[in-house]
Design a protein around this motif. Structure first.
Motif, PDB file in Angstrom:
ATOM      1  N   GLY A 124       8.949 -14.557   2.268  1.00  0.00           N
ATOM      2  CA  GLY A 124       8.805 -13.111   2.618  1.00  0.00           C
ATOM      3  C   GLY A 124       7.504 -12.505   2.458  1.00  0.00           C
ATOM      4  N   GLN A 125       7.144 -11.705   3.135  1.00  0.00           N
ATOM      5  CA  GLN A 125       5.792 -11.056   3.000  1.00  0.00           C
ATOM      6  C   GLN A 125       5.685  -9.688   3.046  1.00  0.00           C
ATOM      7  OE1 GLN A 125       2.917 -12.697   5.806  1.00  0.00           O
ATOM      8  NE2 GLN A 125       1.653 -13.370   4.011  1.00  0.00           N
ATOM      9  N   LEU A 126       5.172  -8.901   2.196  1.00  0.00           N
ATOM     10  CA  LEU A 126       4.861  -7.388   2.350  1.00  0.00           C
ATOM     11  C   LEU A 126       3.413  -7.097   2.486  1.00  0.00           C
ATOM     12  CD1 LEU A 126       7.261  -6.515  -0.472  1.00  0.00           C
ATOM     13  CD2 LEU A 126       7.986  -6.520   1.615  1.00  0.00           C
ATOM     14  N   VAL A 127       3.305  -6.125   3.420  1.00  0.00           N
ATOM     15  CA  VAL A 127       1.932  -5.727   3.630  1.00  0.00           C
ATOM     16  C   VAL A 127       1.785  -4.236   3.491  1.00  0.00           C
ATOM     17  CG1 VAL A 127       0.024  -5.826   5.201  1.00  0.00           C
ATOM     18  CG2 VAL A 127       1.251  -7.897   4.956  1.00  0.00           C
ATOM     19  N   GLU A 128       0.877  -3.860   2.964  1.00  0.00           N
ATOM     20  CA  GLU A 128       0.796  -2.332   2.716  1.00  0.00           C
ATOM     21  C   GLU A 128      -0.372  -1.910   3.660  1.00  0.00           C
ATOM     22  OE1 GLU A 128       1.502  -3.575  -1.500  1.00  0.00           O
ATOM     23  OE2 GLU A 128       0.264  -4.262   0.177  1.00  0.00           O
ATOM     24  N   CYS A 149       4.541   0.212   4.282  1.00  0.00           N
ATOM     25  CA  CYS A 149       4.996  -1.346   3.812  1.00  0.00           C
ATOM     26  C   CYS A 149       5.737  -1.808   4.921  1.00  0.00           C
ATOM     27  CB  CYS A 149       5.762  -1.044   2.588  1.00  0.00           C
ATOM     28  SG  CYS A 149       6.175  -2.946   1.952  1.00  0.00           S
ATOM     29  N   THR A 150       4.843  -2.911   5.428  1.00  0.00           N
ATOM     30  CA  THR A 150       5.814  -3.779   6.551  1.00  0.00           C
ATOM     31  C   THR A 150       6.316  -5.072   6.065  1.00  0.00           C
ATOM     32  OG1 THR A 150       4.433  -2.743   8.256  1.00  0.00           O
ATOM     33  CG2 THR A 150       5.260  -4.731   8.918  1.00  0.00           C
ATOM     34  N   ALA A 151       7.699  -5.387   6.196  1.00  0.00           N
ATOM     35  CA  ALA A 151       8.287  -6.593   5.754  1.00  0.00           C
ATOM     36  C   ALA A 151       8.185  -7.735   6.788  1.00  0.00           C
ATOM     37  CB  ALA A 151       9.480  -6.235   5.205  1.00  0.00           C
ATOM     38  N   THR A 177       7.737  11.239  -1.001  1.00  0.00           N
ATOM     39  CA  THR A 177       9.004  11.047   0.029  1.00  0.00           C
ATOM     40  C   THR A 177       9.020   9.605   0.470  1.00  0.00           C
ATOM     41  OG1 THR A 177       9.436  13.195   0.640  1.00  0.00           O
ATOM     42  CG2 THR A 177      10.586  11.603   1.579  1.00  0.00           C
ATOM     43  N   ILE A 178      10.089   8.755  -0.061  1.00  0.00           N
ATOM     44  CA  ILE A 178      10.066   7.578   0.851  1.00  0.00           C
ATOM     45  C   ILE A 178      11.336   7.357   1.812  1.00  0.00           C
ATOM     46  CG2 ILE A 178      11.928   6.689  -1.060  1.00  0.00           C
ATOM     47  CD1 ILE A 178      10.739   3.976  -1.324  1.00  0.00           C
ATOM     48  N   SER A 179      11.076   6.550   2.887  1.00  0.00           N
ATOM     49  CA  SER A 179      11.831   6.452   3.944  1.00  0.00           C
ATOM     50  C   SER A 179      11.534   5.226   4.531  1.00  0.00           C
ATOM     51  CB  SER A 179      11.537   7.621   4.935  1.00  0.00           C
ATOM     52  OG  SER A 179       9.976   7.322   5.419  1.00  0.00           O
ATOM     53  N   LYS A 180      12.730   4.737   5.428  1.00  0.00           N
ATOM     54  CA  LYS A 180      12.553   3.320   6.086  1.00  0.00           C
ATOM     55  C   LYS A 180      12.784   3.652   7.425  1.00  0.00           C
ATOM     56  CE  LYS A 180      17.078   2.221   5.049  1.00  0.00           C
ATOM     57  NZ  LYS A 180      17.954   2.103   6.393  1.00  0.00           N
ATOM     58  N   ASP A 181      12.268   2.519   8.339  1.00  0.00           N
ATOM     59  CA  ASP A 181      12.392   2.359   9.783  1.00  0.00           C
ATOM     60  C   ASP A 181      12.729   0.873  10.036  1.00  0.00           C
ATOM     61  OD1 ASP A 181      12.136   2.053  12.601  1.00  0.00           O
ATOM     62  OD2 ASP A 181      10.610   3.232  12.588  1.00  0.00           O
ATOM     63  N   ASN A 182      14.159   0.935  10.111  1.00  0.00           N
ATOM     64  CA  ASN A 182      14.717  -0.588  10.369  1.00  0.00           C
ATOM     65  C   ASN A 182      14.362  -1.295  11.486  1.00  0.00           C
ATOM     66  OD1 ASN A 182      16.478  -0.177   8.232  1.00  0.00           O
ATOM     67  ND2 ASN A 182      18.135   0.586   9.135  1.00  0.00           N
ATOM     68  N   ALA A 183      13.870  -0.638  12.472  1.00  0.00           N
ATOM     69  CA  ALA A 183      13.447  -1.117  13.830  1.00  0.00           C
ATOM     70  C   ALA A 183      12.234  -1.872  13.647  1.00  0.00           C
ATOM     71  CB  ALA A 183      13.546  -0.025  15.219  1.00  0.00           C
ATOM     72  N   LYS A 184      11.226  -1.148  12.673  1.00  0.00           N
ATOM     73  CA  LYS A 184       9.919  -1.634  12.396  1.00  0.00           C
ATOM     74  C   LYS A 184       9.979  -2.284  11.275  1.00  0.00           C
ATOM     75  CE  LYS A 184       7.798   2.225  15.045  1.00  0.00           C
ATOM     76  NZ  LYS A 184       6.717   3.345  15.152  1.00  0.00           N
ATOM     77  N   ASN A 185      10.975  -2.545  10.457  1.00  0.00           N
ATOM     78  CA  ASN A 185      10.834  -3.328   9.174  1.00  0.00           C
ATOM     79  C   ASN A 185       9.948  -2.604   8.340  1.00  0.00           C
ATOM     80  OD1 ASN A 185      12.994  -4.922   9.727  1.00  0.00           O
ATOM     81  ND2 ASN A 185      11.774  -6.867  10.245  1.00  0.00           N
ATOM     82  N   THR A 186       9.925  -1.546   8.343  1.00  0.00           N
ATOM     83  CA  THR A 186       8.816  -0.588   7.528  1.00  0.00           C
ATOM     84  C   THR A 186       9.414   0.399   6.490  1.00  0.00           C
ATOM     85  OG1 THR A 186       6.986  -0.943   9.551  1.00  0.00           O
ATOM     86  CG2 THR A 186       6.730   0.823   7.755  1.00  0.00           C
ATOM     87  N   VAL A 187       8.785   0.370   5.492  1.00  0.00           N
ATOM     88  CA  VAL A 187       9.057   1.534   4.600  1.00  0.00           C
ATOM     89  C   VAL A 187       7.862   2.294   4.246  1.00  0.00           C
ATOM     90  CG1 VAL A 187       9.667   2.055   1.966  1.00  0.00           C
ATOM     91  CG2 VAL A 187      10.875   0.246   3.193  1.00  0.00           C
ATOM     92  N   TYR A 202      -2.017   1.194  -4.548  1.00  0.00           N
ATOM     93  CA  TYR A 202      -0.534   1.280  -4.501  1.00  0.00           C
ATOM     94  C   TYR A 202      -0.003   0.124  -3.943  1.00  0.00           C
ATOM     95  CZ  TYR A 202      -0.642   6.479  -5.395  1.00  0.00           C
ATOM     96  OH  TYR A 202      -0.952   7.735  -5.775  1.00  0.00           O
ATOM     97  N   TYR A 203       1.021  -0.372  -4.499  1.00  0.00           N
ATOM     98  CA  TYR A 203       1.740  -1.663  -3.975  1.00  0.00           C
ATOM     99  C   TYR A 203       3.284  -1.478  -3.660  1.00  0.00           C
ATOM    100  CZ  TYR A 203      -1.981  -3.800  -7.155  1.00  0.00           C
ATOM    101  OH  TYR A 203      -3.015  -4.078  -7.438  1.00  0.00           O
ATOM    102  N   CYS A 204       3.867  -1.964  -2.630  1.00  0.00           N
ATOM    103  CA  CYS A 204       5.184  -2.300  -2.504  1.00  0.00           C
ATOM    104  C   CYS A 204       5.660  -3.416  -2.899  1.00  0.00           C
ATOM    105  CB  CYS A 204       5.613  -1.920  -0.896  1.00  0.00           C
ATOM    106  SG  CYS A 204       4.894  -3.114   0.425  1.00  0.00           S
ATOM    107  N   ALA A 205       7.131  -3.436  -3.005  1.00  0.00           N
ATOM    108  CA  ALA A 205       7.664  -4.560  -3.677  1.00  0.00           C
ATOM    109  C   ALA A 205       9.254  -4.536  -3.424  1.00  0.00           C
ATOM    110  CB  ALA A 205       7.533  -4.557  -5.229  1.00  0.00           C
TER     111      ALA A 205
END
Length: 125
Positions: free
Chosen positions: A2-6, A22-24, A70-80, A95-98
């Motif tokens: 897995g990879q996360l990119v901010e 943050c794209t997973a 505010t945190i949110s997600k977009d399932n279609a884009k695999n993005t938080v 700032y980091y995502c994890a």
């Protein structure tokens, strides 16, 4: 693997807003929660917010940013995303995502398995 990119960091003025993403990739994170942290020079890495990827998408916030971030997600884009409003100079940090497997304490950086490389946010006064 897995990879996360901010992305989305930059230089802004006090009072401005900024949206981090943050794209997973590389694996399914459907059984994970995604958290945002930040680290200022000389300080500990600090929890900001987390969201559970599936189910009811429960969210969790640090008291210090509740109402501004505010945190949110977009399932279609695999993005938080992390929407940050009314930024202050003290928000300056990397700032980091994890990602942490579902369950347990989302507020503690221990237990987060995957980390992005970080994105710099600088807020000028």
């Amino acid at each position: 693997q897995g990879q996360l990119v901010e992305s989305g960091g930059g230089l802004v003025q006090a009072g401005d807003s900024l949206r981090l993403s943050c794209t997973a990739s590389g694996r399914s994170f459907s059984s994970y929660a995604i958290g945002w942290f930040r680290q200022a020079p000389g300080k500990e890495r600090e929890f900001l917010a987390a969201i559970v990827w599936s189910g009811g998408s429960s969210t969790y916030y640090a008291d210090s940013v509740k109402g501004r971030f505010t945190i949110s997600k977009d399932n279609a884009k695999n993005t938080v995303s992390l929407q940050m409003n009314s930024l202050k100079p003290e928000d300056t940090a990397v700032y980091y995502c994890a990602a942490k497997y579902y369950g347990g304490n989302y507020y503690n950086k221990v237990g987060y398995e995957y980390w992005g490389q970080g994105t710099q946010v600088t807020v000028s006064s």
